[in-house]
Design a protein around this motif. Structure first.
Motif, mmCIF file in Angstrom:
data_model
loop_
_atom_site.group_PDB
_atom_site.id
_atom_site.type_symbol
_atom_site.label_atom_id
_atom_site.label_comp_id
_atom_site.label_asym_id
_atom_site.label_seq_id
_atom_site.Cartn_x
_atom_site.Cartn_y
_atom_site.Cartn_z
ATOM 1 N N CYS A 1 33.990 35.329 38.959
ATOM 2 C CA CYS A 1 33.747 34.736 37.644
ATOM 3 C C CYS A 1 32.359 35.097 37.170
ATOM 4 C CB CYS A 1 33.957 33.229 37.690
ATOM 5 S SG CYS A 1 32.838 32.431 38.810
ATOM 6 N N LYS A 2 32.102 34.667 35.973
ATOM 7 C CA LYS A 2 30.833 34.909 35.320
ATOM 8 C C LYS A 2 30.304 33.557 34.879
ATOM 9 C CE LYS A 2 30.441 38.424 31.888
ATOM 10 N NZ LYS A 2 30.594 38.830 30.472
ATOM 11 N N CYS A 3 28.983 33.382 34.865
ATOM 12 C CA CYS A 3 28.437 32.153 34.287
ATOM 13 C C CYS A 3 27.160 32.498 33.548
ATOM 14 C CB CYS A 3 28.208 31.095 35.362
ATOM 15 S SG CYS A 3 26.903 31.506 36.524
ATOM 16 N N GLY B 1 35.191 39.424 25.991
ATOM 17 C CA GLY B 1 35.609 38.035 25.988
ATOM 18 C C GLY B 1 36.961 37.888 25.320
ATOM 19 N N THR B 2 37.221 36.670 24.903
ATOM 20 C CA THR B 2 38.520 36.313 24.316
ATOM 21 C C THR B 2 38.832 37.123 23.057
ATOM 22 O OG1 THR B 2 38.389 34.131 25.279
ATOM 23 C CG2 THR B 2 39.717 34.308 23.283
ATOM 24 N N HIS B 3 37.778 37.650 22.398
ATOM 25 C CA HIS B 3 38.008 38.304 21.113
ATOM 26 C C HIS B 3 38.144 39.819 21.204
ATOM 27 C CE1 HIS B 3 37.367 34.331 19.677
ATOM 28 N NE2 HIS B 3 36.249 34.295 20.366
ATOM 29 N N GLY C 1 36.815 33.670 28.830
ATOM 30 C CA GLY C 1 36.872 32.342 29.447
ATOM 31 C C GLY C 1 37.576 31.337 28.556
ATOM 32 N N THR C 2 37.380 31.482 27.237
ATOM 33 C CA THR C 2 37.985 30.525 26.296
ATOM 34 C C THR C 2 39.507 30.496 26.431
ATOM 35 O OG1 THR C 2 36.157 30.801 24.756
ATOM 36 C CG2 THR C 2 38.200 29.991 23.836
ATOM 37 N N VAL C 3 40.089 31.640 26.809
ATOM 38 C CA VAL C 3 41.552 31.723 26.947
ATOM 39 C C VAL C 3 42.128 30.635 27.870
ATOM 40 C CG1 VAL C 3 41.985 34.158 26.406
ATOM 41 C CG2 VAL C 3 41.119 33.533 28.669
HETATM 42 C C1 LIG Z 1 28.154 37.446 28.254
HETATM 43 C C2 LIG Z 1 29.475 36.893 27.830
HETATM 44 N N1 LIG Z 1 30.576 37.284 28.492
HETATM 45 C C3 LIG Z 1 31.802 36.845 28.159
HETATM 46 C C4 LIG Z 1 31.969 35.967 27.111
HETATM 47 C C5 LIG Z 1 33.371 35.584 26.785
HETATM 48 O O1 LIG Z 1 33.607 34.344 26.482
HETATM 49 P P1 LIG Z 1 34.839 33.886 25.585
HETATM 50 O O2 LIG Z 1 36.055 34.165 26.356
HETATM 51 O O3 LIG Z 1 34.549 32.462 25.430
HETATM 52 O O4 LIG Z 1 34.834 34.651 24.322
HETATM 53 C C6 LIG Z 1 30.845 35.531 26.385
HETATM 54 C C7 LIG Z 1 30.970 34.601 25.248
HETATM 55 O O5 LIG Z 1 30.059 34.187 24.603
HETATM 56 C C8 LIG Z 1 29.568 36.017 26.752
HETATM 57 O O6 LIG Z 1 28.454 35.639 26.101
#
Ligand SMILES: Cc1ncc(COP(=O)(O)O)c(C=O)c1O
Length: 397
Positions: free
Chosen positions: A82-84, A238-240, A263-265
């Motif tokens: 994962c990523k944080c 990301g989600t978009h 992650g939003t998914v």
């Molecule tokens: C570095 C990074 N990775 C991935 C994401 C993907 O997140 P999400 O799925 O919420 O669009 C984000 C969203 O801001 C981000 O800043």
């Protein structure tokens, strides 16, 4: 609207029924069946037909989830990478993994360029969980060299290079990284294991721009192929934009390993409608609110900007069961809704809201209520919401 399923929201509210007389609002409510459904949908899109390797294509960002109970749904599906973005999220992941005896499976990229104090705090957290793999992010070649100095001798840390693919938020453009290959091959305490190219400036429909960005990332990966002992990891999306990345032939092939990071998914929200339509996502996170005031064409709920999507303009949420009500600008603890058509809910009525942005909504809650069909509802901490104090040394009593 996909994901905005009035029947599902009504069923959830009915399940909440016995609790409602004693449950104050606003409250964050999570439908765990929908969480599991969404995780399975992402894995299918990543290629479940790959024989269990779909989980290997996804490094979800847990900034959306922030709760160990939700991260554990990813683990239950075999997703341990994962990523944080914050130290709070890193701590939550490491501690939950330790509690479950899964430290050696956890592989987390702290995808945020750390200044020195934050670096030492992260290093301290990682050192307390030596079996877990923690990757850090370098913003520029100079930052990579500074991280190397700060790291000093000890267990080498894994490093991703943050590549600015046009978002102009963090990272350095590909040309700056490719000019620095020789300088970076002399790092002593860090291993370059990946390139991080987050194309958050691109919308779902900008597939040509995304393809050009991925090509630039692949060209750079070829320049870095000589560094390191394992295939470079390329983390994008990301989600978009994840769907364009999964379809990009060069990301898919090559001598690297590509992973997407939506992650939003997992929870879904109004902003992720293209992804929700593609994957058949179900809305998993709602804010429970109540009518606290009623006028002739207006009701006001107890869910203002301190309860739902504070970063989004009005309307910052929708009510699946009340499509004729439109959210206006909130105050901190009040959300007025204008009636466009249909009836108005009675004073005291409980309603479920779908946030426009779920990540900033979850961040407002210290606890959430978890629902799963056939189980009693349970409360769970949202352990990484907000920011704690972190200090590298025990300076603070
Ligand atoms: C570095 C990074 N990775 C991935 C994401 C993907 O997140 P999400 O799925 O919420 O669009 C984000 C969203 O801001 C981000 O800043």
């Amino acid at each position: 609207m996909p994901g905005l399923d009035a029947a599902r929201a009504a069923a959830l509210l009915a399940d909440l029924g016995p609790l409602l007389p004693g449950l104050a609002s606003p409250a964050l409510v999570v439908d765990l069946d929908a969480v599991d459904h969404n995780i399975a949908a992402v894995l299918r899109r990543c290629g479940d037909d790959l024989g269990g390797r779909a989980a290997d294509r996804w490094r979800p960002h847990v900034k959306t989830l922030k709760a160990a109970a939700l991260v554990r749904r990813l683990w239950a599906a075999g997703v341990f990478r994962c990523k944080c973005a914050t130290l709070d999220e890193l701590q939550l992941l490491l501690e939950a993994a330790a509690e479950d005896g899964r430290e050696d499976s956890l592989d987390v990229l702290l995808a945020y360029p750390l200044h020195e104090a934050a670096f030492h705090a992260a290093q301290r957290l990682a050192a307390a969980h030596p079996a877990a793999r923690v990757h850090l992010l370098a913003d520029s070649p100079d930052h990579a060299l500074a991280l190397d100095r700060w790291a000093g001798p000890g267990r080498p840390l894994d490093l991703h290079l943050d590549v600015d693919l046009g978002m102009a938020r963090t990272g350095s453009p590909p040309a700056i990284w490719s000019d620095a290959v020789a300088r970076l091959s002399s790092l002593s305490h860090l291993r370059i294991v990946g390139l991080h190219g987050y194309e958050g400036h691109l919308a779902w429909s900008q597939t040509d721009e995304a393809a050009a960005a991925y090509d630039r990332l692949c060209d750079l990966a070829a320049a870095f192929a000589c560094i390191g002992t394992e295939p470079l990891e390329l983390v994008t999306s990301g989600t978009h934009s994840f769907s364009a990345a999964l379809d990009h032939p060069r990301l898919n092939g090559g001598s690297w390993r590509h992973r997407i990071s939506p992650g939003t998914v997992v929870l879904s929200d109004l902003r992720s409608q293209p992804a929700a339509a593609l994957l058949g996502l179900q809305q998993a996170a709602y804010v429970l609110a109540r009518v606290i005031s009623r006028g002739s064409d207006r009701v006001t709920l107890d869910a203002g900007s301190k309860a739902i999507a504070p970063d989004r303009p009005a309307p910052n949420c929708r009510l699946p069961a009340w499509p004729g009500l439109v959210a206006l600008s909130p105050s901190e603890e009040h959300l007025p809704l204008r009636r466009e058509h249909g009836a108005l809910p009675e004073p005291g009525a409980a309603v479920l809201l779908v946030p426009d942005h779920v990540c900033t909504t979850v961040n407002l809650y210290r606890e959430c209520l978890l629902f799963r069909s056939g189980h009693s509802p349970a409360r769970a901490p949202v352990g990484a919401s907000g920011h704690r104090l972190f200090s590298a040394q025990d300076l603070l009593a």
